[in-house]
Design a protein around this motif. Structure first.
Motif, PDB file in Angstrom:
ATOM      1  N   ASP A 150      41.562  -9.531 -14.365  1.00  0.00           N
ATOM      2  CA  ASP A 150      42.729  -8.787 -14.857  1.00  0.00           C
ATOM      3  C   ASP A 150      43.141  -7.621 -13.961  1.00  0.00           C
ATOM      4  O   ASP A 150      44.199  -7.037 -14.153  1.00  0.00           O
ATOM      5  CB  ASP A 150      42.439  -8.227 -16.261  1.00  0.00           C
ATOM      6  CG  ASP A 150      41.997  -9.300 -17.236  1.00  0.00           C
ATOM      7  OD1 ASP A 150      42.512 -10.436 -17.110  1.00  0.00           O
ATOM      8  OD2 ASP A 150      41.142  -9.023 -18.091  1.00  0.00           O
ATOM      9  N   LEU A 151      42.258  -7.273 -13.015  1.00  0.00           N
ATOM     10  CA  LEU A 151      42.467  -6.036 -12.261  1.00  0.00           C
ATOM     11  C   LEU A 151      42.762  -6.314 -10.799  1.00  0.00           C
ATOM     12  O   LEU A 151      42.215  -7.262 -10.214  1.00  0.00           O
ATOM     13  CB  LEU A 151      41.214  -5.159 -12.377  1.00  0.00           C
ATOM     14  CG  LEU A 151      40.760  -4.903 -13.814  1.00  0.00           C
ATOM     15  CD1 LEU A 151      39.368  -4.286 -13.832  1.00  0.00           C
ATOM     16  CD2 LEU A 151      41.755  -4.035 -14.560  1.00  0.00           C
ATOM     17  N   ASP A 152      43.628  -5.504 -10.219  1.00  0.00           N
ATOM     18  CA  ASP A 152      43.948  -5.646  -8.799  1.00  0.00           C
ATOM     19  C   ASP A 152      43.029  -4.817  -7.926  1.00  0.00           C
ATOM     20  O   ASP A 152      42.377  -5.321  -7.038  1.00  0.00           O
ATOM     21  CB  ASP A 152      45.394  -5.215  -8.534  1.00  0.00           C
ATOM     22  CG  ASP A 152      46.347  -6.396  -8.609  1.00  0.00           C
ATOM     23  OD1 ASP A 152      45.850  -7.535  -8.659  1.00  0.00           O
ATOM     24  OD2 ASP A 152      47.562  -6.162  -8.632  1.00  0.00           O
ATOM     25  N   ARG A 153      43.001  -3.523  -8.177  1.00  0.00           N
ATOM     26  CA  ARG A 153      42.212  -2.622  -7.348  1.00  0.00           C
ATOM     27  C   ARG A 153      41.694  -1.463  -8.177  1.00  0.00           C
ATOM     28  O   ARG A 153      42.208  -1.191  -9.249  1.00  0.00           O
ATOM     29  CB  ARG A 153      43.061  -2.077  -6.183  1.00  0.00           C
ATOM     30  CG  ARG A 153      43.749  -3.173  -5.430  1.00  0.00           C
ATOM     31  CD  ARG A 153      44.190  -2.911  -4.042  1.00  0.00           C
ATOM     32  NE  ARG A 153      43.455  -2.040  -3.165  1.00  0.00           N
ATOM     33  CZ  ARG A 153      42.805  -2.453  -2.086  1.00  0.00           C
ATOM     34  NH1 ARG A 153      42.686  -3.735  -1.826  1.00  0.00           N
ATOM     35  NH2 ARG A 153      42.263  -1.584  -1.272  1.00  0.00           N
ATOM     36  N   VAL A 154      40.683  -0.796  -7.643  1.00  0.00           N
ATOM     37  CA  VAL A 154      40.194   0.427  -8.270  1.00  0.00           C
ATOM     38  C   VAL A 154      40.967   1.591  -7.646  1.00  0.00           C
ATOM     39  O   VAL A 154      41.000   1.725  -6.423  1.00  0.00           O
ATOM     40  CB  VAL A 154      38.678   0.626  -8.046  1.00  0.00           C
ATOM     41  CG1 VAL A 154      38.217   1.964  -8.599  1.00  0.00           C
ATOM     42  CG2 VAL A 154      37.885  -0.521  -8.678  1.00  0.00           C
ATOM     43  N   LEU A 214      33.919  -3.637  -4.504  1.00  0.00           N
ATOM     44  CA  LEU A 214      33.058  -2.523  -4.077  1.00  0.00           C
ATOM     45  C   LEU A 214      32.329  -1.886  -5.251  1.00  0.00           C
ATOM     46  O   LEU A 214      31.374  -1.147  -5.071  1.00  0.00           O
ATOM     47  CB  LEU A 214      33.897  -1.449  -3.375  1.00  0.00           C
ATOM     48  CG  LEU A 214      34.554  -1.818  -2.054  1.00  0.00           C
ATOM     49  CD1 LEU A 214      35.355  -0.646  -1.520  1.00  0.00           C
ATOM     50  CD2 LEU A 214      33.500  -2.233  -1.042  1.00  0.00           C
ATOM     51  N   PHE A 215      32.806  -2.150  -6.485  1.00  0.00           N
ATOM     52  CA  PHE A 215      32.247  -1.487  -7.659  1.00  0.00           C
ATOM     53  C   PHE A 215      31.859  -2.491  -8.736  1.00  0.00           C
ATOM     54  O   PHE A 215      32.210  -3.667  -8.640  1.00  0.00           O
ATOM     55  CB  PHE A 215      33.274  -0.497  -8.235  1.00  0.00           C
ATOM     56  CG  PHE A 215      33.677   0.564  -7.246  1.00  0.00           C
ATOM     57  CD1 PHE A 215      32.866   1.663  -7.006  1.00  0.00           C
ATOM     58  CD2 PHE A 215      34.860   0.453  -6.532  1.00  0.00           C
ATOM     59  CE1 PHE A 215      33.229   2.625  -6.079  1.00  0.00           C
ATOM     60  CE2 PHE A 215      35.244   1.420  -5.609  1.00  0.00           C
ATOM     61  CZ  PHE A 215      34.416   2.506  -5.384  1.00  0.00           C
ATOM     62  N   CYS A 216      31.128  -2.012  -9.764  1.00  0.00           N
ATOM     63  CA  CYS A 216      30.767  -2.853 -10.902  1.00  0.00           C
ATOM     64  C   CYS A 216      31.857  -2.757 -11.963  1.00  0.00           C
ATOM     65  O   CYS A 216      32.172  -1.655 -12.424  1.00  0.00           O
ATOM     66  CB  CYS A 216      29.444  -2.389 -11.518  1.00  0.00           C
ATOM     67  SG  CYS A 216      28.050  -2.462 -10.376  1.00  0.00           S
ATOM     68  N   VAL A 217      32.437  -3.890 -12.325  1.00  0.00           N
ATOM     69  CA  VAL A 217      33.384  -3.917 -13.444  1.00  0.00           C
ATOM     70  C   VAL A 217      32.938  -4.998 -14.431  1.00  0.00           C
ATOM     71  O   VAL A 217      32.302  -5.971 -14.025  1.00  0.00           O
ATOM     72  CB  VAL A 217      34.851  -4.176 -13.001  1.00  0.00           C
ATOM     73  CG1 VAL A 217      35.332  -3.123 -12.017  1.00  0.00           C
ATOM     74  CG2 VAL A 217      35.025  -5.565 -12.430  1.00  0.00           C
ATOM     75  N   HIS A 251      36.017   2.688 -14.447  1.00  0.00           N
ATOM     76  CA  HIS A 251      36.873   3.138 -13.351  1.00  0.00           C
ATOM     77  C   HIS A 251      38.344   3.021 -13.733  1.00  0.00           C
ATOM     78  O   HIS A 251      38.699   2.206 -14.575  1.00  0.00           O
ATOM     79  CB  HIS A 251      36.632   2.278 -12.099  1.00  0.00           C
ATOM     80  CG  HIS A 251      35.182   2.057 -11.794  1.00  0.00           C
ATOM     81  ND1 HIS A 251      34.351   3.094 -11.416  1.00  0.00           N
ATOM     82  CD2 HIS A 251      34.419   0.949 -11.840  1.00  0.00           C
ATOM     83  CE1 HIS A 251      33.134   2.604 -11.220  1.00  0.00           C
ATOM     84  NE2 HIS A 251      33.149   1.319 -11.484  1.00  0.00           N
ATOM     85  N   ILE A 252      39.188   3.832 -13.092  1.00  0.00           N
ATOM     86  CA  ILE A 252      40.626   3.691 -13.317  1.00  0.00           C
ATOM     87  C   ILE A 252      41.166   2.673 -12.323  1.00  0.00           C
ATOM     88  O   ILE A 252      40.990   2.825 -11.110  1.00  0.00           O
ATOM     89  CB  ILE A 252      41.332   5.055 -13.209  1.00  0.00           C
ATOM     90  CG1 ILE A 252      40.844   5.939 -14.372  1.00  0.00           C
ATOM     91  CG2 ILE A 252      42.853   4.886 -13.260  1.00  0.00           C
ATOM     92  CD1 ILE A 252      41.360   7.355 -14.331  1.00  0.00           C
TER      93      ILE A 252
END
Ligand code: IMP
Ligand code: MG
Length: 212
Positions: A25-29, A15-18, A198-199
């Motif tokens: 490396d990331l699961d969720r915002v 849903l977001f720009c990372v 984002h966190i």
């Protein structure tokens, strides 16, 4: 460690720009950047309401606190420029380290910063990124109390819901977050992910990939 019962799951990454280099490396915002900013604006208002009228020394806990510190001070500055009441603000920095990989170590190390004695008689606002066990803040507060500041308040952007908590609660907090290892907005895992807006929840594969 790979799961907990907290039902707060945040948002899908798509849903977001990372940054491309962190996509795997990331699961969720958990908290999008815009929401951090909106909450920070309100925290600035609450802090000025309570501490206003006196000179505030804002003490940034490096490195994880630097983004929140910079954004919070911008909002306090904006209030100073636009309100009848304004409060002089100076800054100071301290470096603490308690983490290796994703585990809080038992010792909190002070590894830099100005002499705490410059805070004697001052109204100090400690700005921290996240409170987990509370040990870091409790250690810093006891060090600080030896220097007899006039007032000490703590603002932490995040407070983790965790059974490892000592029960310590900051005076102001942005959000309560579930018991995952979080990165982004200057929160790091072994110095990585500070360059993420984002966190987010760090996944298990990434914990191995970036392990020291
Ligand atoms: P405490 O002493 O257990 O409260 O831990 C506080 C410090 O540990 C914070 O200042 C952070 O630097 C670090 N920390 C705790 N949880 C996380 C996390 O989920 N991500 C990144 N750093 C964390
Ligand atoms: Mg920190």
């Amino acid at each position: 460690l790979a799961s907990n019962n907290d039902d707060e799951k945040g948002y899908e990454l798509d849903l977001f720009c990372v940054p491309k280099h962190y996509e795997e490396d990331l699961d969720r915002v958990i908290i999008p950047h815009g929401l951090i900013m909106d909450r920070t604006e309100r925290l600035a208002r609450d802090i000025v309401r309570d501490m206003g009228g006196h000179h505030i020394v804002a003490l940034c806990v490096l490195k994880g606190g630097y983004k929140f510190f910079a954004d919070l001070l911008d909002y306090i500055k904006a209030l100073n420029q636009n309100c009848d009441k304004s409060v002089p603000l100076t800054v100071d920095f301290i470096r603490l380290k308690s983490y290796c990989n994703d585990q809080s170590t038992n010792r909190v190390k002070v590894i830099g910063g100005d002499e705490l004695s410059t805070l004697t008689g001052k109204n100090v606002l400690i700005v921290e990124d996240i409170v987990e066990t509370g040990r870091t803040m409790e250690t810093l507060l006891s060090l600080l109390s030896e220097c007899n500041p006039k007032m000490v308040k703590v603002v932490s952007l995040l407070v983790k819901r965790t059974p490892r908590s000592s029960g310590y609660r900051p005076d102001y907090m942005g959000f309560e977050v579930p018991d995952w290892f979080l990165v982004g907005y200057a929160l790091d895992y072994n110095e990585y992910f500070r360059d993420l807006s984002h966190i987010c929840i760090l996944n298990e594969k990434a914990k191995v990939k970036y392990k020291l």
